[in-house]
Design a protein around this motif. Structure first.
Motif, PDB file in Angstrom:
ATOM      1  N   ASP A  91      -6.265  -1.081   2.319  1.00 53.63           N
ATOM      2  CA  ASP A  91      -7.890  -0.749   3.020  1.00 53.63           C
ATOM      3  C   ASP A  91      -7.859   0.666   3.130  1.00 53.63           C
ATOM      4  OD1 ASP A  91      -9.336  -1.684   4.543  1.00 53.63           O
ATOM      5  OD2 ASP A  91      -8.683  -1.271   6.305  1.00 53.63           O
ATOM      6  N   VAL A  92      -8.404   1.121   2.474  1.00 54.04           N
ATOM      7  CA  VAL A  92      -8.956   2.836   2.698  1.00 54.04           C
ATOM      8  C   VAL A  92     -10.071   2.589   1.555  1.00 54.04           C
ATOM      9  CG1 VAL A  92      -7.221   2.895   0.697  1.00 54.04           C
ATOM     10  CG2 VAL A  92      -7.934   4.748   2.678  1.00 54.04           C
ATOM     11  N   ASP A  95      -7.555   8.757   4.557  1.00 63.50           N
ATOM     12  CA  ASP A  95      -8.719   7.934   5.177  1.00 63.50           C
ATOM     13  C   ASP A  95      -9.417   7.416   3.551  1.00 63.50           C
ATOM     14  OD1 ASP A  95     -11.673   9.037   6.660  1.00 63.50           O
ATOM     15  OD2 ASP A  95     -12.142   8.380   4.804  1.00 63.50           O
ATOM     16  N   SER A 141     -13.996   0.655   2.892  1.00 58.94           N
ATOM     17  CA  SER A 141     -13.921   0.591   4.127  1.00 58.94           C
ATOM     18  C   SER A 141     -13.886   1.521   4.982  1.00 58.94           C
ATOM     19  CB  SER A 141     -12.091   0.646   3.821  1.00 58.94           C
ATOM     20  OG  SER A 141     -11.243   0.563   4.799  1.00 58.94           O
ATOM     21  N   SER A 142     -14.127   0.731   6.330  1.00 56.92           N
ATOM     22  CA  SER A 142     -14.694   1.122   8.055  1.00 56.92           C
ATOM     23  C   SER A 142     -13.579   2.139   8.071  1.00 56.92           C
ATOM     24  CB  SER A 142     -14.512   0.400   8.593  1.00 56.92           C
ATOM     25  OG  SER A 142     -13.998  -0.409   8.464  1.00 56.92           O
ATOM     26  N   LYS A 143     -11.940   2.083   7.722  1.00 57.40           N
ATOM     27  CA  LYS A 143     -10.946   2.366   8.266  1.00 57.40           C
ATOM     28  C   LYS A 143     -11.550   4.485   8.597  1.00 57.40           C
ATOM     29  CE  LYS A 143      -6.661   3.929   6.963  1.00 57.40           C
ATOM     30  NZ  LYS A 143      -5.874   4.488   6.081  1.00 57.40           N
ATOM     31  N   ARG A 144     -11.159   5.276   9.109  1.00 58.75           N
ATOM     32  CA  ARG A 144     -11.032   6.070   9.223  1.00 58.75           C
ATOM     33  C   ARG A 144      -9.651   7.232   9.433  1.00 58.75           C
ATOM     34  NH1 ARG A 144     -14.320   5.731   7.160  1.00 58.75           N
ATOM     35  NH2 ARG A 144     -16.383   5.654   7.750  1.00 58.75           N
ATOM     36  N   GLY A 145      -9.275   7.928   8.612  1.00 60.49           N
ATOM     37  CA  GLY A 145      -7.419   8.371   8.621  1.00 60.49           C
ATOM     38  C   GLY A 145      -7.639  10.099   8.964  1.00 60.49           C
TER      39      GLY A 145
END
Ligand SMILES: Cc1cc2nc3c(=O)[nH]c(=O)nc-3n(C[C@H](O)[C@H](O)[C@H](O)COP(=O)(O)OP(=O)(O)OC[C@H]3O[C@@H](n4cnc5c(N)ncnc54)[C@H](O)[C@@H]3O)c2cc1C
Length: 444
Positions: free
Chosen positions: A132-133, A108, A13-17
């Motif tokens: 989405d991770v 993340d 995933s492009s998600k940043r957490g």
């Protein structure tokens, strides 16, 4: 990174957490936990804090008070270990599929322990699909990761043994500890402030056994085993009149101890190499064959979908053979058969939470002999083992029961009911062992 063969990235995933989440689901320990170390490595690499999450799901398949009590004792200790390590640790009560996504919202990446049973893989897949991770699975409960050992269901110990021996050195020595300094941390525990009975009020009651859950209890048992029984393990483990088993299956099932730790500690003991070889054969070859079975089998509850062809054919040929004795589930459960050794094994299962390994085979074989159909016998065995065995609901249990029907075994001389499937007799028991001693050891 030494762990890469234990780690599989299952979703990108492009998600940043804001943090890394380790959902601890199969390895409830700090030592020799590759998932935890991989999570620490990622936290250092990404410069993000790490949260460890344990979800206590009271609807967990086939679990009762006996299982939860053992599990929760271990979790309470784990909370103290994480406090000492200054790593955030969260114990939440609720369904996996509700709690894990709550913690994923701001995460993340998700790191979790690999699952070897279909229903646990399905739970993970549902969570993976809907979130989405970045997701990583780590195979930390086996010496040789299940997919590294083999990519298909194996025929027997003879086919998986050379594969495991070829890879054992590499995987016995791939463990690295990372120095994660997370700074601030929090400990959140839904189990605090409630008595054990209040916590478990929604769970079916079954008397706990005389073993306490947890990583330090597992260590203590391992030390006792190595000091007292291990010197005679090869010679005496198979004798039900004696008590030379480790009982570590309880702790392995809950991931309170790693098989790698057991082997490393055993290697320090100066004894006949036969003892280490016997331990390796059981703890690694047989146990990992069982995990290979449940990992690659589509339906472990459908006997005739996984047995080898020779076993299916012979059982079909003998399905209508006359049974001299026929018992119901209730008869079995309340140890009311004509066979005092079988009854003692069932008593051992109910009171100790497992049966001596030799008697466990006899126990399974006799249910086949005394039940109307093979399918019913399989159901009875799975039901009793999953309900009463503290080490039940485990790949070893399903593979052990399947073995009674010919799985991972070879054909023998044909006889009634069993056909070519291996048979075990009461006379065999009496010739080999002091069975009166077994009775007095087990029935107190
Ligand atoms: C019908 C039947 C049902 C079984 N159900 C279970 C079960 O529910 N849970 C379970 O863990 N084992 C099960 N087994 C396998 C075996 O009987 C137990 O693993 C063993 O008796 C556990 O006791 P222990 O830890 O004292 O073993 P030890 O003799 O001290 O052996 C050390 C470890 O080696 C592994 N091991 C030993 N024997 C086997 C085996 N035959 N197959 C796979 N691994 C093995 C276990 O992880 C065990 O903890 C079953 C076997 C049969 C025939």
């Amino acid at each position: 990174m030494d762990y890469l063969e234990r780690v599989r990235q299952v979703k990108k995933s492009s998600k940043r957490g804001d943090y890394l989440l380790y959902w601890m689901q199969g390895a409830f320990r700090v030592e020799y936990n590759h998932s935890l170390e991989f999570a620490k490595y990622l936290a250092i690499d990404k410069n993000l804090p790490l949260k460890v999450l344990v979800v206590v799901d009271f609807s967990y398949k086939d679990a009762n008070y006996r299982h939860f009590k053992f599990f929760i004792d271990g979790l309470l200790e784990l909370a103290d270990r994480f406090k000492d390590l200054k790593i955030s640790f969260h114990v939440k009560i609720g369904p996996f599929t509700e709690i894990v996504p709550q913690y994923l919202r701001k995460a993340d990446s998700l790191i979790t322990d690999k699952a070897y049973l279909k229903w646990l893989k399905d739970v993970r897949n549902e969570i993976y699909k809907n979130n989405d991770v970045n997701i990583y699975e780590v195979d930390t409960n086996l010496v040789v990761p299940v997919q590294a050992a083999s990519t298909k269901i194996e025929y027997g110990a003879y086919t998986i043994r050379p594969k495991i021996h070829k890879l054992k050195e590499k995987f016995l020595n791939d463990f690295v500890i990372f120095d994660y300094q997370g700074g601030s941390f929090e400990i959140e525990n839904d189990l605090n402030g409630l008595s054990i009975d209040e916590k478990l009020k929604s769970v079916h009651y079954l008397k706990p056994v005389d073993f306490k859950g947890g990583e330090s209890e597992a260590d203590k048992l391992l030390r006792d085993f190595l000091n007292e029984k291990y010197y005679f393990f090869a010679e005496k483990r198979g004798d039900p009149a004696l008590d030379f088993e480790s009982n570590l299956s309880f702790y392995l099932h809950f991931g309170f101890i790693s098989p790698i730790k057991i082997l490393k500690e055993a290697l320090k003991i100066d004894t006949n190499p036969e003892n280490y070889e016997t331990l390796f054969e059981q703890l690694v070859v047989r146990r990992e064959l069982a995990h290979n079975f449940t990992y690659y089998c589509d339906d472990i509850y459908d006997l005739f979908s996984f047995l080898p062809d020779w076993a299916i054919n012979t059982l079909i040929e003998h399905k209508n053979d006359m049974r001299n004795y026929r018992y119901t589930l209730e008869d079995f459960e309340s140890f009311k058969t004509h066979d005092k050794f079988w009854n003692a094994a069932q008593y051992e299962l109910i009171h100790k939470g497992k049966i001596h390994n030799y008697m466990r085979m006899y126990w399974g074989k006799k249910v086949i002999e005394w039940t109307e159909s093979f399918e019913d016998a399989y159901k009875v065995l799975v039901y009793l083992n999953d309900k009463y065995a503290l080490d039940g609901r485990d790949p070893n249990g399903y593979a052990g029961i399947a073995w009674c029907f010919g799985m991972h075994d070879r054909a023998f001389q044909e006889r009634k009911i069993f056909g070519k499937v291996r048979y075990m007799s009461e006379n065999g028991l009496k010739q080999k062992f002091d069975m009166n001693r077994y009775l007095s050891r087990v029935i107190s």
